[in-house]
Design a protein around this motif. Sequence first.
Motif, PDB file in Angstrom:
ATOM      1  N   GLY A  45       0.813  -1.208   0.000  1.00 38.93           N
ATOM      2  CA  GLY A  45       0.000   0.000   0.000  1.00 38.93           C
ATOM      3  C   GLY A  45       0.845   1.256   0.000  1.00 38.93           C
ATOM      4  N   GLN A  46       1.931   1.259   0.769  1.00 40.59           N
ATOM      5  CA  GLN A  46       2.845   2.403   0.786  1.00 40.59           C
ATOM      6  C   GLN A  46       3.489   2.594  -0.584  1.00 40.59           C
ATOM      7  OE1 GLN A  46       5.263   1.153   4.097  1.00 40.59           O
ATOM      8  NE2 GLN A  46       4.104   2.407   5.546  1.00 40.59           N
ATOM      9  N   ASP A  47       3.841   1.492  -1.224  1.00 38.89           N
ATOM     10  CA  ASP A  47       4.403   1.574  -2.581  1.00 38.89           C
ATOM     11  C   ASP A  47       3.400   2.170  -3.560  1.00 38.89           C
ATOM     12  OD1 ASP A  47       6.790   0.487  -1.739  1.00 38.89           O
ATOM     13  OD2 ASP A  47       6.337  -1.535  -2.463  1.00 38.89           O
ATOM     14  N   VAL A  48       2.157   1.725  -3.461  1.00 38.35           N
ATOM     15  CA  VAL A  48       1.116   2.244  -4.343  1.00 38.35           C
ATOM     16  C   VAL A  48       0.909   3.739  -4.105  1.00 38.35           C
ATOM     17  CG1 VAL A  48      -1.359   2.151  -4.877  1.00 38.35           C
ATOM     18  CG2 VAL A  48      -0.050   0.034  -4.655  1.00 38.35           C
ATOM     19  N   LEU A  49       0.875   4.152  -2.857  1.00 38.75           N
ATOM     20  CA  LEU A  49       0.715   5.565  -2.531  1.00 38.75           C
ATOM     21  C   LEU A  49       1.861   6.379  -3.128  1.00 38.75           C
ATOM     22  CD1 LEU A  49      -0.763   7.809  -0.912  1.00 38.75           C
ATOM     23  CD2 LEU A  49       0.769   7.240   0.987  1.00 38.75           C
ATOM     24  N   SER A  50       3.077   5.928  -2.927  1.00 40.74           N
ATOM     25  CA  SER A  50       4.245   6.639  -3.465  1.00 40.74           C
ATOM     26  C   SER A  50       4.209   6.710  -4.982  1.00 40.74           C
ATOM     27  CB  SER A  50       5.537   5.944  -3.028  1.00 40.74           C
ATOM     28  OG  SER A  50       5.675   5.998  -1.641  1.00 40.74           O
ATOM     29  N   GLU A  51       3.933   5.593  -5.612  1.00 38.42           N
ATOM     30  CA  GLU A  51       3.903   5.552  -7.072  1.00 38.42           C
ATOM     31  C   GLU A  51       2.782   6.423  -7.634  1.00 38.42           C
ATOM     32  OE1 GLU A  51       6.101   4.259  -9.208  1.00 38.42           O
ATOM     33  OE2 GLU A  51       7.320   3.698  -7.486  1.00 38.42           O
ATOM     34  N   THR A  52       1.677   6.475  -6.937  1.00 36.11           N
ATOM     35  CA  THR A  52       0.560   7.313  -7.369  1.00 36.11           C
ATOM     36  C   THR A  52       0.962   8.780  -7.383  1.00 36.11           C
ATOM     37  OG1 THR A  52      -1.065   5.734  -6.545  1.00 36.11           O
ATOM     38  CG2 THR A  52      -1.810   8.013  -6.832  1.00 36.11           C
ATOM     39  N   PHE A  53       1.591   9.230  -6.317  1.00 35.25           N
ATOM     40  CA  PHE A  53       1.999  10.631  -6.253  1.00 35.25           C
ATOM     41  C   PHE A  53       3.130  10.932  -7.218  1.00 35.25           C
ATOM     42  CE2 PHE A  53      -0.729  10.957  -2.642  1.00 35.25           C
ATOM     43  CZ  PHE A  53      -1.188  12.262  -2.741  1.00 35.25           C
ATOM     44  N   LEU A  54       4.069  10.017  -7.383  1.00 37.02           N
ATOM     45  CA  LEU A  54       5.133  10.235  -8.353  1.00 37.02           C
ATOM     46  C   LEU A  54       4.561  10.376  -9.754  1.00 37.02           C
ATOM     47  CD1 LEU A  54       7.929   7.796  -7.150  1.00 37.02           C
ATOM     48  CD2 LEU A  54       8.036  10.288  -7.248  1.00 37.02           C
ATOM     49  N   ALA A  55       3.626   9.523 -10.101  1.00 39.64           N
ATOM     50  CA  ALA A  55       3.004   9.593 -11.432  1.00 39.64           C
ATOM     51  C   ALA A  55       2.241  10.905 -11.610  1.00 39.64           C
ATOM     52  CB  ALA A  55       2.071   8.400 -11.644  1.00 39.64           C
ATOM     53  N   ALA A  56       1.552  11.330 -10.572  1.00 39.86           N
ATOM     54  CA  ALA A  56       0.797  12.584 -10.658  1.00 39.86           C
ATOM     55  C   ALA A  56       1.728  13.769 -10.857  1.00 39.86           C
ATOM     56  CB  ALA A  56      -0.054  12.774  -9.399  1.00 39.86           C
ATOM     57  N   ILE A  57       2.805  13.829 -10.099  1.00 37.01           N
ATOM     58  CA  ILE A  57       3.747  14.949 -10.203  1.00 37.01           C
ATOM     59  C   ILE A  57       4.448  14.920 -11.550  1.00 37.01           C
ATOM     60  CG2 ILE A  57       5.836  15.977  -9.219  1.00 37.01           C
ATOM     61  CD1 ILE A  57       3.107  16.266  -7.578  1.00 37.01           C
ATOM     62  N   ARG A  58       4.861  13.754 -11.980  1.00 34.57           N
ATOM     63  CA  ARG A  58       5.483  13.648 -13.318  1.00 34.57           C
ATOM     64  C   ARG A  58       4.512  14.093 -14.398  1.00 34.57           C
ATOM     65  NH1 ARG A  58       7.907   7.898 -11.928  1.00 34.57           N
ATOM     66  NH2 ARG A  58       9.895   8.558 -11.032  1.00 34.57           N
ATOM     67  N   GLY A  59       3.260  13.685 -14.268  1.00 34.43           N
ATOM     68  CA  GLY A  59       2.250  14.079 -15.247  1.00 34.43           C
ATOM     69  C   GLY A  59       2.068  15.585 -15.298  1.00 34.43           C
ATOM     70  N   LEU A  60       2.044  16.223 -14.138  1.00 37.32           N
ATOM     71  CA  LEU A  60       1.910  17.680 -14.097  1.00 37.32           C
ATOM     72  C   LEU A  60       3.109  18.359 -14.744  1.00 37.32           C
ATOM     73  CD1 LEU A  60       0.494  18.250 -10.516  1.00 37.32           C
ATOM     74  CD2 LEU A  60      -0.705  18.568 -12.677  1.00 37.32           C
ATOM     75  N   LYS A  61       4.305  17.858 -14.446  1.00 38.61           N
ATOM     76  CA  LYS A  61       5.510  18.463 -15.011  1.00 38.61           C
ATOM     77  C   LYS A  61       5.592  18.234 -16.515  1.00 38.61           C
ATOM     78  CE  LYS A  61       8.243  18.578 -10.829  1.00 38.61           C
ATOM     79  NZ  LYS A  61       9.465  18.169 -10.151  1.00 38.61           N
ATOM     80  N   ASN A  62       5.232  17.036 -16.961  1.00 41.08           N
ATOM     81  CA  ASN A  62       5.238  16.754 -18.407  1.00 41.08           C
ATOM     82  C   ASN A  62       4.211  17.588 -19.137  1.00 41.08           C
ATOM     83  OD1 ASN A  62       7.314  14.900 -18.207  1.00 41.08           O
ATOM     84  ND2 ASN A  62       5.936  13.147 -18.054  1.00 41.08           N
ATOM     85  N   GLU A  63       3.066  17.767 -18.518  1.00 40.39           N
ATOM     86  CA  GLU A  63       2.011  18.586 -19.120  1.00 40.39           C
ATOM     87  C   GLU A  63       2.494  20.020 -19.298  1.00 40.39           C
ATOM     88  OE1 GLU A  63      -2.124  20.127 -17.458  1.00 40.39           O
ATOM     89  OE2 GLU A  63      -2.079  17.944 -17.730  1.00 40.39           O
ATOM     90  N   ALA A  64       3.264  20.499 -18.340  1.00 41.46           N
ATOM     91  CA  ALA A  64       3.767  21.875 -18.394  1.00 41.46           C
ATOM     92  C   ALA A  64       4.754  22.050 -19.539  1.00 41.46           C
ATOM     93  CB  ALA A  64       4.427  22.247 -17.077  1.00 41.46           C
ATOM     94  N   THR A  65       5.520  21.007 -19.853  1.00 41.05           N
ATOM     95  CA  THR A  65       6.526  21.122 -20.914  1.00 41.05           C
ATOM     96  C   THR A  65       5.908  20.984 -22.301  1.00 41.05           C
ATOM     97  OG1 THR A  65       7.062  18.757 -20.806  1.00 41.05           O
ATOM     98  CG2 THR A  65       8.373  20.264 -19.436  1.00 41.05           C
ATOM     99  N   THR A  66       4.694  20.454 -22.395  1.00 39.03           N
ATOM    100  CA  THR A  66       4.063  20.304 -23.710  1.00 39.03           C
ATOM    101  C   THR A  66       3.112  21.437 -24.037  1.00 39.03           C
ATOM    102  OG1 THR A  66       2.282  18.936 -22.778  1.00 39.03           O
ATOM    103  CG2 THR A  66       4.236  17.785 -23.632  1.00 39.03           C
ATOM    104  N   GLU A  67       2.929  22.362 -23.087  1.00 43.00           N
ATOM    105  CA  GLU A  67       2.009  23.470 -23.346  1.00 43.00           C
ATOM    106  C   GLU A  67       2.677  24.561 -24.139  1.00 43.00           C
ATOM    107  OE1 GLU A  67       0.572  24.685 -19.508  1.00 43.00           O
ATOM    108  OE2 GLU A  67      -0.867  23.062 -19.448  1.00 43.00           O
TER     109      GLU A  67
END
Length: 67
Positions: A45-67
């Motif tokens: 569960g801790q791994d899932v929580l960490s991976e979820t937030f990492l994916a969310a932050i990466r997604g936000l940062k990637n979205e910013a670079t494609t705008e």
Amino acid sequence: MPADQELIRRVREGDSGAVAELYERYAPVVWRYVCARMRQDTHAGQDVLSETFLAAIRGLKNEATTE
């Protein structure tokens, strides 16, 4: 307390404090959801929580670079 949109803007700009604030704000909610699904496997569960937030932050940062 900044609005989510403000925190997201700051995350996209590389503000690690905004990342921490979003984590503090939403980790308990995500954790409850994960625990309900993972049952007794706290480590997974801790791994899932960490991976979820990492994916969310990466997604936000990637979205910013494609705008």
